[in-house]
Scaffold this motif. Sequence first.
Motif, mmCIF file in Angstrom:
data_model
loop_
_atom_site.group_PDB
_atom_site.id
_atom_site.type_symbol
_atom_site.label_atom_id
_atom_site.label_comp_id
_atom_site.label_asym_id
_atom_site.label_seq_id
_atom_site.Cartn_x
_atom_site.Cartn_y
_atom_site.Cartn_z
ATOM 1 N N MET A 60 20.970 17.420 12.895
ATOM 2 C CA MET A 60 19.144 18.604 14.094
ATOM 3 C C MET A 60 18.416 18.148 13.696
ATOM 4 N N ASP A 61 17.900 16.913 13.896
ATOM 5 C CA ASP A 61 17.162 16.031 13.854
ATOM 6 C C ASP A 61 16.411 14.847 15.441
ATOM 7 N N GLY A 62 17.911 15.227 16.289
ATOM 8 C CA GLY A 62 18.149 13.879 16.773
ATOM 9 C C GLY A 62 17.221 13.496 17.656
ATOM 10 N N THR A 63 17.474 12.991 18.620
ATOM 11 C CA THR A 63 16.780 12.480 19.433
ATOM 12 C C THR A 63 16.792 12.548 21.181
ATOM 13 N N ASP A 64 18.021 12.740 21.627
ATOM 14 C CA ASP A 64 18.822 12.407 23.292
ATOM 15 C C ASP A 64 17.861 14.213 23.780
ATOM 16 N N THR A 65 17.035 14.148 24.395
ATOM 17 C CA THR A 65 15.985 15.131 25.322
ATOM 18 C C THR A 65 17.301 15.643 26.283
ATOM 19 N N ALA A 66 18.195 15.212 27.145
ATOM 20 C CA ALA A 66 18.346 16.032 27.670
ATOM 21 C C ALA A 66 19.187 17.214 27.725
ATOM 22 N N PRO A 67 18.645 17.762 28.620
ATOM 23 C CA PRO A 67 18.847 19.282 28.738
ATOM 24 C C PRO A 67 20.442 19.476 28.894
ATOM 25 N N VAL A 68 20.819 20.589 27.969
ATOM 26 C CA VAL A 68 22.311 20.308 28.207
ATOM 27 C C VAL A 68 22.429 22.007 27.889
ATOM 28 N N SER A 101 7.559 17.614 5.847
ATOM 29 C CA SER A 101 8.277 17.928 6.906
ATOM 30 C C SER A 101 9.713 18.481 6.770
ATOM 31 N N VAL A 102 10.596 19.384 7.275
ATOM 32 C CA VAL A 102 12.042 19.862 7.594
ATOM 33 C C VAL A 102 12.058 19.887 9.501
ATOM 34 N N ASP A 103 13.615 20.183 8.746
ATOM 35 C CA ASP A 103 14.554 20.762 9.846
ATOM 36 C C ASP A 103 14.277 22.077 10.031
ATOM 37 N N VAL A 104 13.872 22.957 11.250
ATOM 38 C CA VAL A 104 13.251 24.086 11.431
ATOM 39 C C VAL A 104 14.673 24.867 11.625
ATOM 40 N N VAL A 151 7.495 20.268 11.689
ATOM 41 C CA VAL A 151 8.533 20.373 11.570
ATOM 42 C C VAL A 151 9.895 19.138 12.871
ATOM 43 N N ARG A 152 10.510 18.826 11.668
ATOM 44 C CA ARG A 152 11.092 17.623 13.004
ATOM 45 C C ARG A 152 11.577 18.256 13.273
ATOM 46 N N SER A 153 12.442 19.091 13.552
ATOM 47 C CA SER A 153 13.583 19.538 15.026
ATOM 48 C C SER A 153 13.573 21.097 14.597
ATOM 49 N N LEU A 154 14.291 21.862 16.028
ATOM 50 C CA LEU A 154 13.899 23.705 15.418
ATOM 51 C C LEU A 154 15.573 23.647 16.067
ATOM 52 N N ARG A 195 6.859 18.982 20.903
ATOM 53 C CA ARG A 195 7.359 17.801 20.813
ATOM 54 C C ARG A 195 9.030 17.359 20.552
ATOM 55 N N CYS A 196 9.339 18.803 18.908
ATOM 56 C CA CYS A 196 10.088 17.925 18.825
ATOM 57 C C CYS A 196 11.553 18.719 19.271
ATOM 58 N N PRO A 197 12.758 17.335 18.842
ATOM 59 C CA PRO A 197 14.015 18.416 18.959
ATOM 60 C C PRO A 197 14.172 19.740 19.027
ATOM 61 N N VAL A 198 14.426 20.382 20.061
ATOM 62 C CA VAL A 198 15.316 22.004 20.369
ATOM 63 C C VAL A 198 15.979 22.350 20.717
#
Length: 310
Positions: free
Chosen positions: A1-9, A121-124, A145-148, A252-255
């Motif tokens: 839940m905190d990945g860095t690949d931000t390509a829209p899918v 910080s947490v994954d939310v 927030v690490r990821s959403l 800016r975090c992965p969503v």
Amino acid sequence: MDGTDTAPVRQTVATRAYAPWPVTDDAGRWSLTVTTVATAVGRVVVHHRAGPDPVLLLHGVAGSWTTWTPFLAATDGLGARGLVLVDLPGWGSSPAPGTPFTVDDGARVLVAVLDALGLPSVDVVGHSMGAFVGLHLAVVAPRRVRSLGLVSGTTTATARASRHPWRALRTLPAFTLLRAGLLVTGSAAHGLLRGIARTGLLPLVAAPVFAHVRRLDRSVLAAFVDEFRPALFTAAARAAAGYDVDRWRSVRCPVAAVLGRDDVFARTSDLDDLRRLLPGVRSAVLDDCGHFAHVERPVAVAAFLTATAD
């Protein structure tokens, strides 16, 4: 839940059994400790467990920490990871706030909880209103927030419907009619819902919210009735009406966002709006699923959120 690949899918996720687990208040099953945290908004009840890479789970309207228990069952309690489940002010076991609850209140409460637990910080992961609050937390406290993960998030369509209810009769009729009904019935609404439950007609009333209401475990509808708070629903709608969703552009975090195709409170068009605001967002649509995706399709939700972390 905190990945860095931000390509829209955007994808459609295959689902397994419908609503395979009940809702339970057995905190011991996941080794959760119960703590009451004092915040500027009031005391809140927190169920939590220490561990690496903690995950903060935020319930929505007509929910509490227990709403996440089917998701926890699907993920084996997220393994050894830390867990934080907050009953927001007025929901679950947390006392009602002295003033109408706002999105800023939600963020302040969460920061206070994280401070009290010593978590930088947490994954939310947020459901419905919890997704809205989670997005705002990422705006005002981005380092926390690490990821959403947004599950059946009531986002742009709800904000528009709250501002323009007459127009929303076409786009979000269930949300608009429910809000209007609560404004008319006021504090009597909760009693009316309990009365409907006693007559056995609750499945008929709750049918728009779930894809297959008669296939739900009895515990799901019981929790729905118990956690429904009319005044807080109205306050949440009012807060959404005054919120500028363009603020989400700063996240800016992965969503990752997932919702049901049959959701009457969130629309698949919300995912398109989110991609315009957050170009890197990953999104998925669950077939045969209503507004409680983490209850109705917990395996699919878990698979999607986990996949975004790879």
